[in-house]
Design a protein around this motif. Structure first.
Motif, PDB file in Angstrom:
ATOM      1  N   ILE B 167      -3.149  16.481  -3.641  1.00 54.91           N
ATOM      2  CA  ILE B 167      -4.501  16.050  -4.019  1.00 54.91           C
ATOM      3  C   ILE B 167      -4.539  15.680  -5.497  1.00 54.91           C
ATOM      4  N   VAL B 168      -5.430  14.741  -5.807  1.00 65.50           N
ATOM      5  CA  VAL B 168      -5.662  14.346  -7.198  1.00 65.50           C
ATOM      6  C   VAL B 168      -7.165  14.385  -7.464  1.00 65.50           C
ATOM      7  N   PRO B 169      -7.718  15.580  -7.718  1.00 62.17           N
ATOM      8  CA  PRO B 169      -9.151  15.663  -8.031  1.00 62.17           C
ATOM      9  C   PRO B 169      -9.401  15.277  -9.491  1.00 62.17           C
ATOM     10  N   GLN B 170     -10.421  14.479  -9.695  1.00 58.12           N
ATOM     11  CA  GLN B 170     -10.725  14.000 -11.050  1.00 58.12           C
ATOM     12  C   GLN B 170     -12.130  14.418 -11.452  1.00 58.12           C
ATOM     13  N   PRO B 303       0.177  20.366  -3.686  1.00 53.21           N
ATOM     14  CA  PRO B 303       0.369  20.114  -5.123  1.00 53.21           C
ATOM     15  C   PRO B 303      -0.818  19.327  -5.676  1.00 53.21           C
ATOM     16  N   THR B 304      -1.291  19.772  -6.811  1.00 53.57           N
ATOM     17  CA  THR B 304      -2.556  19.263  -7.328  1.00 53.57           C
ATOM     18  C   THR B 304      -2.383  18.659  -8.707  1.00 53.57           C
ATOM     19  N   LEU B 305      -2.863  17.434  -8.867  1.00 45.64           N
ATOM     20  CA  LEU B 305      -2.931  16.816 -10.196  1.00 45.64           C
ATOM     21  C   LEU B 305      -4.394  16.795 -10.589  1.00 45.64           C
ATOM     22  N   LEU B 306      -4.738  17.619 -11.562  1.00 46.25           N
ATOM     23  CA  LEU B 306      -6.127  17.700 -12.015  1.00 46.25           C
ATOM     24  C   LEU B 306      -6.300  16.760 -13.194  1.00 46.25           C
ATOM     25  N   ILE B 307      -7.216  15.807 -13.034  1.00 47.17           N
ATOM     26  CA  ILE B 307      -7.464  14.867 -14.129  1.00 47.17           C
ATOM     27  C   ILE B 307      -8.890  15.111 -14.614  1.00 47.17           C
ATOM     28  N   ILE B 327      -5.260  27.734  -8.988  1.00 42.19           N
ATOM     29  CA  ILE B 327      -4.317  27.136  -8.037  1.00 42.19           C
ATOM     30  C   ILE B 327      -2.892  27.579  -8.366  1.00 42.19           C
ATOM     31  N   ALA B 328      -2.572  27.583  -9.659  1.00 39.79           N
ATOM     32  CA  ALA B 328      -1.215  27.957 -10.053  1.00 39.79           C
ATOM     33  C   ALA B 328      -0.931  29.416  -9.702  1.00 39.79           C
ATOM     34  N   ALA B 329      -1.971  30.235  -9.720  1.00 36.31           N
ATOM     35  CA  ALA B 329      -1.777  31.641  -9.394  1.00 36.31           C
ATOM     36  C   ALA B 329      -1.251  31.791  -7.973  1.00 36.31           C
ATOM     37  N   ALA B 330      -1.562  30.842  -7.112  1.00 30.64           N
ATOM     38  CA  ALA B 330      -1.075  30.900  -5.734  1.00 30.64           C
ATOM     39  C   ALA B 330       0.315  30.300  -5.606  1.00 30.64           C
ATOM     40  N   GLY B 331       0.899  29.886  -6.717  1.00 29.48           N
ATOM     41  CA  GLY B 331       2.259  29.353  -6.682  1.00 29.48           C
ATOM     42  C   GLY B 331       2.325  27.879  -6.332  1.00 29.48           C
ATOM     43  N   THR B 332       1.192  27.225  -6.337  1.00 28.27           N
ATOM     44  CA  THR B 332       1.167  25.807  -6.006  1.00 28.27           C
ATOM     45  C   THR B 332       1.416  24.978  -7.270  1.00 28.27           C
ATOM     46  N   PRO B 333       2.231  23.912  -7.191  1.00 37.27           N
ATOM     47  CA  PRO B 333       2.437  23.072  -8.382  1.00 37.27           C
ATOM     48  C   PRO B 333       1.130  22.419  -8.831  1.00 37.27           C
ATOM     49  N   VAL B 334       0.872  22.533 -10.120  1.00 37.09           N
ATOM     50  CA  VAL B 334      -0.346  21.937 -10.682  1.00 37.09           C
ATOM     51  C   VAL B 334       0.028  21.187 -11.946  1.00 37.09           C
TER      52      VAL B 334
END
Lengths: 281, 953
Positions: B167-170, B303-307, B327-334
Motif C-alpha cells: 500500500i501507498v497511503p498519502q 509493505p507500506t510506503l507512507l507519503i 506498522i513497523a512494530a508488527a515487523g512490516t516493511p515501512v
C-alpha cells in the motif's frame, strides 16, 4: 633540393610570432583594457551607489560584494562569466583565422608554406592562451581592486552566510578560475570552428555568441528535462559550488565533461575541414 | 556547405522518423462497471459502487492496483493517474467510495463496517477477473494507493484484508480524533494529578507509544474547527479540483441533506454535537478512533510506503510517524517520504510521488527483479536552490537508510531567552492569530514558506535565541518546556519562527502551530508543560534566530470565549532541536557519462582527424621520369652548362637556363648581382646563362624530363567550380629555368585559379602541378622555393610595413640571414612609410610591399599576378627591369597580366589560356613571327593574342 635552405615545417609560425601578430591588434588590447577596467568600474559603482540603510543582512552575491575583496572578486566573476567572458573568448578564438582570411594574409602564410595543421595548431594555442589570460585577469584584477576598496577579509558565502577564512578560500579561487576556463572551452572551440569556415571575423565571433545565446534560451525550457544537462551552457555557474563550505565537485565535473566533449569534437572538425578546404579568400 | 545541408536534412529525417516510430505508450481503455457490495455492521446494506477497471494494456495477467480518491472526489479524480499506472503494466481499479460521486450509500469515514467491507468485496471481484494475477485462488496480487481519505482506506483495508500485498497511503491520518482534537502538550511532574482526569478509555485502547503522543489525548485536545468544518461540511471540499468542475449532486437539498450531506446520520449527529462547544465527547472519540488506522495498524502485513506532506495542517507529519511506528512494530516493511505538498498546498511533486509509488509497487507487486529503483526508508524533500538554467526552484530528495522518528538521530540544544510575559485571551477569542488558513493554501497553490502568519499584540509571548553561528537543519519535532501561570484551563498555541535580520518578515515553517491545552491545578497557580512543536524539515540559516511564540488564539482552532490572563515563561531555556545526520542527498556518485563522454569524444575527434588526413598522393606520376631517379638528358641540354642546383646528381642533370632576350643591363643591376652572390646556386646561372638562346616552352606532352630542375610542370590540371563549370580544363605546360613567362588570357580564363593551385591553396580535381619535381599539395615543403603574389596583397593592417615583412619571414621559420630584407625592401621603395601601419598605405604601396614580400628569400620561382596593377609608369618600368634581372639570375618568373604591351616587353615566353584551356605556348618572339603582318607595322602581341582567343575584330 626540394625545399629552400633553412626551411623546416615544424619551425614555421612560431608561437612568439603569432602572439606578436595578434597582441598588437586594437581589439585585443581593447578587450584586455575592458576586462582590467571592469573591476574598477564596479568598485566605483558600489562606492557612489546609495548605501543601504543600516547593515542589511541580505545574502545575495551582489549584496555581499562589498564585504571583502574575495567576495567582490566572486561577484565580478559571476556577473561577467555569463556574457562578457564569453564574448572575450569568442573574440580571441573566432577572430584568429577568419581575420587572416579577411586580410588575405592567410594565403601567403599557407604558401610560405605553413602546413595547415600547424597553422591551426599554433593559432589555437595562441587564441586559447589569450582566452585564458582574459579569464584570469578579470578575477585577479577584481581581487586586487576589491581588496584595495573593501579590504582583505574572510569570504561570506552567498545564500547561507557562512564565513570561510580567506586563506582557505584562495585555493578555491584557483579552482573557480580553472573551471571558468574549462567551461569557456566550448565557446572557444565553436568560435574557432566557425573561424575556419568564414572570411568574416565578426561572423565567427557573432556565430559563437549567437549559438551560446540559443543554448541559454534552450536551457530555460524545462520541458527538455535532463537533456538540458547536456547543453554546453547548463553548468556555467557550477563554479559557485567551489565557494560553498563543502566543496562540491559533481556540478563542475559534469560541466567540465560536457565542455571537453564538445570542444574536442568541434576542434577536430575544424582541423579536418581546414585540411581540405579550398582557400579562396 | 552542401554536405552540411545534407547532413542537417538527414539528421532531421532521422529525428522525425524516430519520433514517429518511437513506441508510444500503449493505449489504456477503462471499463465502467457498477459493482454491488453488501456492508454494514450486520452485512445487510446493499451499495452500488461506481467503478472503472483498466485492464493492463499489453494483455496477459498483471498485478492490480486500487486507486482510492480523496475526500470530496470521485473515481474521476483518479483517472489520469490510473491510466499512467496501467501503462506501467498494472491492472487498475478506481471507484467512487460510498457516499461519493455516482456511488450510492453514505459516508462512514472509512469504517471497518462499511468502506472496508466494500473494498474487500472489490478485491473479491478483482480475483475473478482474467486480467488479474493471482497469488492463490481468490487472492489477487493487489496494491492500494490513495491520498487523504483514500490513504486511510488503504491502511484500513490492509489491516482487515491480508490479501493486500502493498500500500501507498498519502497525506492521511493515523488517528482522526487526534487530527481534529490535537494537543501537543505533555504536562510534567508538577501536574501529575491532572493527567488522571485526561486519560481516556480511547487512549488506553490505542496504546499509542509515541513519546510525543499527547498524554492528555483528544479528550482535552483543541478543536481544529476550520478543518473539521470543511471536512464535515458541504461547503468546501478537500479536493480542490472538485471545486472547479460542476458539482455532481443536482437538485435542491432536503433538510436532512442540508444538515448532514451524504454522511451517515450518526456521524453527522456526533459532529454537530462536538462542533458546538469544541469539546470531544467520548462517543465522538470512539467513533473517530474506529476509523483510525493507528488502532489497527499492528495488523497490517502489506509493505507500506507512507507519503506525508510537509505542508499539511490537517494531517501533519506526526500522523505518518504514528502510522509508521505502529506498522513497523508488527515487523512490516515501512518507508516514509516527506514531500513538498499536503493539504495546505506546496508543490505537490506529482511526478515524484508517482515515481515513488510506482517503484514501491514494482518491488512488492511485480517482484525484486522488476528493475525498479529502490525506495529508501526515509526520504525528505528539500529545497535545492535554483536550477542553474531556469532559475526555478528545484527540490532535492535526501535519503536515509532508516527512519529515525520525530526525535531525529541527534539533537541540538538552542538556548532561548525571554522574560515571563503576560498574555490575554480576548473575549470571544477574536481577533485571532493567523497561521494557516485551511483550504486556502491548497487553492492558492501557495509556494511561499508558510504564507501569512500574524500574531495579535497582547496575545503572544515570544522567546528568542541568539543569532545562529552555524546553519541548523531541523528535521522532526522540536520540544520546549514552558511554565504557564494562571487559573483553570489554558488553551495556547506554540509556534517556532525563523527570524532573519533586517526587514524580512519572520517565517513560520510550513505554517504549522502546536495547539496546547493545559490544566493549571487548583492552588498550584502554575504548571509546566512540555510542548512538542510541529514536525517540520527546515533549515535555519546562519545569523537567523529561532523565536518561540506562545499565543492564546489561532484562527483555525476553537478557543474559549471567556477572557483570561496567563503568564508564560520558559521552564527551561533549552529548545531541543532534532536533526537527522543520516539524511544525505541520494548518493549520485559520478554519473557514468562524466568520464565516458569526454573519452568518447576524444576518440571521435581522433577518428575524425585520422580519417580526414590527405591520402598519400597517389596521383598518376608521369611515366617518363621521376624526381628521384636520374633523368635522361633533355633535348634542350646545352653541353658544358654546369648544374645550377647543388642538390642535383653530378652526372649532369638538365640545366636549361632559358634567359630572356638580353635587354641591356639595367643601371641598378648592382643590387641584383649583389643578391646573387648570396646564394651560390644563382651565381653560376648569372655567369653562364647570359648567352642562352631562348628555349621553347616545352609542352609536357613532348617533354622527356620531370626533374628537380624544372621549376614548374603542370599536367592535365583540371578544376571545376562548385557549379560544375570547369575553371581549368586539362591544362598542361612546362616552364624552364630562367624564363619570364607571361600567363595570358581574358578574364575568367583560369589564370588565377591555376596560380592558387600552384600555391597549394586549392585542390585540383585532376592533374598535377610539380614544382622542382615535387608535387604540390597544401603546405608541401617545396612551396618554400616559391614566392607568390596572387590576387592582391595580404597584410596585417595594424602592423607597420616593416613588421609585416619581418613577421612574415619569421613565420616561414627560416633564418633571418636568408631573407635579404634590404633587397626586397629596396624593390618596395617605401622609404619612411615602411614604419607606418599598413592600413595607411595606398594601393600602390601595398602592391609594392606585397611584391617585396614575394621576393623575400629570393625564391627560385616567383609567381606574380598582375604585378603592375596600381603602379605608375616609372614604377612599371622599374618593375619590368626587376623581373628581367631576377630571371637572368637563373630564377624563374611567372607573370599574369592583361597589359599585353607590358608582357611583350617583359616576358620571354607566354602561355595563352582561354576558358581554362591552353591555347598557345611558346617564346614571345616565335609567337610574334608566326603572325602575319597585317598592316604596316610589325606584329604586336595584342593582335596575336586577340587572334588566338578568336576575338579579333
Amino acid at each position: 633540393m626540394t625545399t629552400a635552405t633553412g626551411y623546416a615545417p615544424n619551425r614555421t609560425l612560431p608561437l612568439r610570432v603569432e602572439i606578436v601578430r595578434q597582441f598588437k591588434r586594437r581589439r585585443t588590447l581593447a578587450m584586455f583594457g575592458l576586462l582590467l577596467a571592469l573591476p574598477w568600474v564596479l568598485v566605483i559603482a558600489f562606492q557612489i551607489g546609495p548605501q543601504s540603510p543600516g547593515e542589511e543582512q541580505s545574502l545575495r552575491i551582489s549584496d555581499l560584494a562589498t564585504q571583502s575583496g574575495l567576495n567582490f572578486a566572486a561577484f565580478a566573476l559571476s556577473v561577467s562569466a555569463s556574457f562578457l567572458l564569453v564574448v572575450a573568448v569568442a573574440l580571441f578564438c573566432g577572430d584568429t583565422v577568419a581575420s587572416e582570411a579577411n586580410w588575405s594574409s592567410l594565403r601567403y602564410l599557407l604558401a610560405a608554406p605553413v602546413p595547415r595543421d600547424r597553422l591551426l595548431r599554433q593559432k589555437l594555442i595562441v587564441a586559447l592562451g589569450f582566452s585564458a589570460a582574459a579569464v584570469i585577469c578579470l578575477p585577479v584584477m577584481a581581487l586586487l581592486a576589491g581588496t584595495l576598496a573593501f579590504g582583505w577579509d574572510d569570504i561570506q558565502v552567498p545564500g547561507t552566510g557562512e564565513v570561510i577564512p580567506a586563506l582557505d578560500v584562495l585555493p578555491r579561487f584557483g579552482i573557480v578560475i580553472a573551471y571558468a576556463m574549462v567551461s569557456q572551452l566550448v565557446v572557444a572551440a565553436l568560435a574557432f570552428l566557425i573561424s575556419t569556415m568564414t572570411d568574416s571575423p565578426l561572423g565567427a565571433v557573432g556565430g559563437a555568441v549567437g549559438l551560446w545565446i540559443v543554448c541559454t534560451i534552450l536551457q530555460a525550457v524545462e520541458a527538455l528535462g535532463v537533456l538540458r544537462e547536456f547543453l554546453p551552457t547548463f553548468w556555467n555557474n557550477a563554479w559557485l559550488d567551489a565557494l560553498q563550505p563543502e566543496l562540491d565537485w559533481s556540478g563542475m565535473a559534469k560541466g567540465a565533461s560536457v565542455s571537453i566533449t564538445y570542444a574536442a569534437i568541434l576542434i577536430a572538425i575544424a582541423f579536418r575541414r581546414f585540411r581540405h578546404k579550398d582557400v579562396v579568400s | 556547405m552542401k554536405r552540411v545541408a545534407a547532413l542537417v536534412v538527414a539528421l532531421a529525417l532521422i529525428g522525425v522518423t524516430t519520433w514517429l516510430v518511437w513506441p508510444s505508450a500503449p493505449e489504456v481503455r477503462g471499463q465502467d462497471q457498477k459493482i454491488t457490495v453488501v456492508d454494514g455492521p450486520a452485512d445487510d446494506q446493499r451499495v452500488e459502487l461506481d467503478t472503472t477497471f483498466f485492464p493492463p494494456p499489453d494483455g496477459g495477467k498483471a498485478p492490480v492496483v486500487l486507486l482510492a480518491h480523496g475526500f470530496g472526489g470521485s473515481k474521476q479524480s483518479m483517472r489520469d493517474q490510473a491510466i499512467r499506472l496501467a501503462q506501467e503494466g498494472y491492472a487498475v481499479l478506481t471507484w467512487s467510495a460510498r457516499g461519493f460521486g455516482r456511488s450510492t450509500g453514505q459516508i462512514a469515514l472509512n469504517s471497518p463496517d462499511y468502506e472496508v467491507k466494500d473494498v474487500k468485496q472489490l478485491i473479491d471481484w478483482l480475483a475473478e477477473r482474467p486480467e488479474v494475477q493471482l497469488d492463490a485462488s481468490g487472492d489477487p496480487r493487489v496494491g492500494i494507493a490513495g491520498g487523504s481519505y483514500g490513504g486511510a482506506i488503504a491502511l484500513m483495508t490492509a489491516a482487515f484484508d491480508q490479501r493486500v500485498d502493498a500500500i501507498v497511503p498519502q497525506i492521511t491520518w493515523s488517528d482522526l480524533a487526534d487530527a481534529l482534537f490535537p494537543n501537543a502538550a505533555t504536562t510534567t511532574q508538577t501536574t501529575a494529578q491532572s493527567t488522571a482526569q485526561a486519560t481516556t478509555e480511547a487512549e488506553a485502547e490505542s496504546g499509542a507509544d509515541s513519546p510525543a503522543a499527547p498524554e492528555a489525548g483528544a479528550a482535552s485536545g483543541v478543536f481544529k474547527r476550520m478543518w473539521a468544518g470543511i471536512f464535515f461540511g458541504q461547503g468546501v471540499s478537500l479536493d480542490a479540483s472538485s471545486l472547479l468542475g460542476p458539482r455532481e449532486a443536482a437538485g435542491p437539498l432536503t433538510p436532512q441533506q442540508a444538515r448532514c450531506g451524504r454522511f451517515l446520520p450518526e456521524i453527522c449527529d456526533i459532529y454537530q454535537d462536538v462542533a458546538e462547544d469544541g469539546r470531544a465527547t467520548q462517543e465522538a472519540i470512539a467513533l473517530l478512533r474506529k476509523s483510525s488506522p493507528v488502532t489497527v495498524a499492528d495488523r497490517i502485513k502489506a509493505p507500506t510506503l507512507l507519503i506525508q506532506g510537509q505542508r499539511d495542517s490537517l494531517f501533519p507529519l506526526s500522523h505518518a510517524d504514528a502510522n509508521a511506528k505502529a506498522i513497523a512494530a508488527a515487523g512490516t516493511p515501512v518507508s516514509l517520504a516527506w514531500f513538498d505538498g499536503g493539504h495546505d498546498g506546496g508543490n505537490g511533486e506529482a511526478d515524484w510521488l508517482f515515481e515513488q509509488s510506482s517503484a514501491w509497487f514494482a518491488r512488492y507487486l511485480k517482484g525484486e527483479g522488476s528493475g525498479a529503483p529502490p525506495v529508501s526508508a526515509f526520504t525528505v524533500t528539500r529545497d535545492g536552490g535554483r536550477d542553474p538554467g531556469t532559475r526555478q526552484r528545484i527540490r532535492l530528495h535526501p535519503e536515509a537508510g532508516s527512519y529515525p522518528g520525530l526525535g531525529g538521530t541527534d539533537t541540538t540544544t538552542v538556548e532561548l531567552a525571554g522574560p515571563e510575559q503576560n498574555i490575554v485571551n480576548p473575549p470571544g477569542g477574536a481577533p485571532a492569530s493567523i497561521s494557516t488558513v485551511p483550504g486556502i493554501g491548497g487553492l492558492l497553490g501557495g509556494q511561499g514558506n508558510g504564507g501569512v502568519s500574524i500574531d495579535m499584540p497582547g496575545q503572544s509571548a515570544a522567546f528568542e535565541s541568539r543569532p545562529l553561528t552555524a546553519p541548523l537543519q531541523l528535521t522532526g519535532s522540536p520540544s520546549i518546556t514552558v511554565r504557564v501561570t494562571g487559573e483553570g484551563e489554558a488553551t495556547l498555541f506554540a509556534k517556532l519562527y525563523d527570524v532573519a535580520e533586517g526587514n524580512q518578515l519572520p517565517t513560520l515553517p510550513a505554517g504549522l502551530v502546536a495547539p496546547v491545552r493545559v490544566t493549571i491545578p487548583e492552588g498550584a497557580g502554575s504548571t509546566e508543560a512540555t510542548i512538542a512543536l510541529p514536525a517540520v524539515d527546515h533549515r535555519f540559516a546562519v545569523g537567523h534566530r529561532l523565536r518561540l511564540v506562545v499565543t492564546t488564539t489561532d484562527m483555525g482552532f476553537a478557543t474559549p470565549a471567556a477572557p483570561a490572563t496567563y503568564q508564560v515563561s520558559l521552564a527551561s531555556p533549552a529548545l531541543t532541536v532534532p536533526t537527522v545526520r543520516t539524511l544525505a542527498a541520494a548518493p549520485t556518485g559520478v554519473a557514468w557519462w562524466v568520464w565516458a563522454m569526454p573519452l568518447a569524444s576524444i576518440v571521435v575527434a581522433a577518428v575524425l582527424l585520422a580519417t580526414g588526413r590527405t591520402p598519400a598522393r597517389l596521383r598518376r606520376r608521369p611515366v617518363r621520369a621521376s624526381a628521384t631517379e636520374p633523368a635522361s638528358i633533355p633535348a634542350t641540354l646545352e653541353p658544358g652548362v654546369p648544374n645550377t642546383t647543388p642538390a642535383s646528381p653530378p652526372n649532369g642533370k638538365p640545366a636549361t637556363p632559358t634567359a630572356t632576350t638580353p635587354n641591356g643591363q639595367s643601371p641598378d643591376a648592382a643590387s641584383a648581382t649583389g643578391t646573387a652572390k648570396d646564394s651560390p646556386s644563382d651565381v653560376a646561372a648569372v655567369v653562364n646563362g647570359s648567352s642562352a638562346e631562348a628555349a621553347p616552352v616545352t609542352s609536357v606532352d613532348t617533354a622527356v624530363v620531370a626533374s628537380t630542375d624544372v621549376p614548374l610542370e603542370i599536367t592535365g590540371l583540371t578544376k571545376a567550380y562548385r557549379n560544375g563549370e570547369l575553371a581549368v580544363d586539362g591544362l598542361s605546360f612546362r616552364v624552364e629555368k630562367g624564363q619570364v613567362l607571361g600567363l595570358l588570357g581574358p578574364n575568367g580564363a583560369g589564370k588565377t585559379t591555376t596560380m592558387r593551385m600552384m600555391m597549394g591553396l586549392i585542390h585540383p580535381d585532376d592533374g598535377e602541378i610539380r614544382i622542382f619535381g615535387e608535387p604540390v599539395t597544401p603546405g608541401a615543403p617545396v612551396l618554400s622555393r616559391l614566392g607568390s603574389f596572387v590576387e592582391g596583397p595580404g597584410f596585417l593592417p595594424h602592423l607597420s610595413g616593416r613588421d609585416n615583412i619581418e613577421l612574415y619571414w619569421a613565420a616561414t621559420g627560416r633564418p633571418v640571414a636568408d631573407a635579404h630584407f634590404d633587397e626586397a625592401l629596396e624593390i618596395a621603395g617605401l622609404g619612411k612609410a615602411l614604419e607606418r601601419a599598413v592600413r595607411t598605405y595606398s594601393q600602390g604601396m601595398r602592391q609594392r610591399l606585397a611584391i617585396a614580400q614575394a621576393m623575400l628569400g629570393l625564391p627560385d620561382l616567383l609567381v606574380l599576378d598582375e604585378p603592375t596593377n596600381g603602379l605608375d609608369p616609372p614604377q612599371i618600368r622599374e618593375m619590368r627591369e626587376v623581373l628581367k634581372r631576377y630571371a637572368r639570375d637563373g630564377r624563374t618568373v611567372i607573370v599574369s597580366s592583361h597589359m599585353l604591351a607590358e608582357v611583350e616587353q617583359t616576358c620571354s615566353h607566354v602561355v595563352v589560356m582561354q576558358r581554362g584551356r591552353l591555347v598557345s605556348t611558346g617564346p614571345v618572339s616565335q609567337l610574334l613571327s608566326s603572325a602575319a603582318v597585317a598592316d604596316g607595322h610589325g606584329p604586336r602581341l595584342e593582335d596575336v593574342f586577340l587572334d588566338l582567343i578568336g576575338d579579333k575584330a
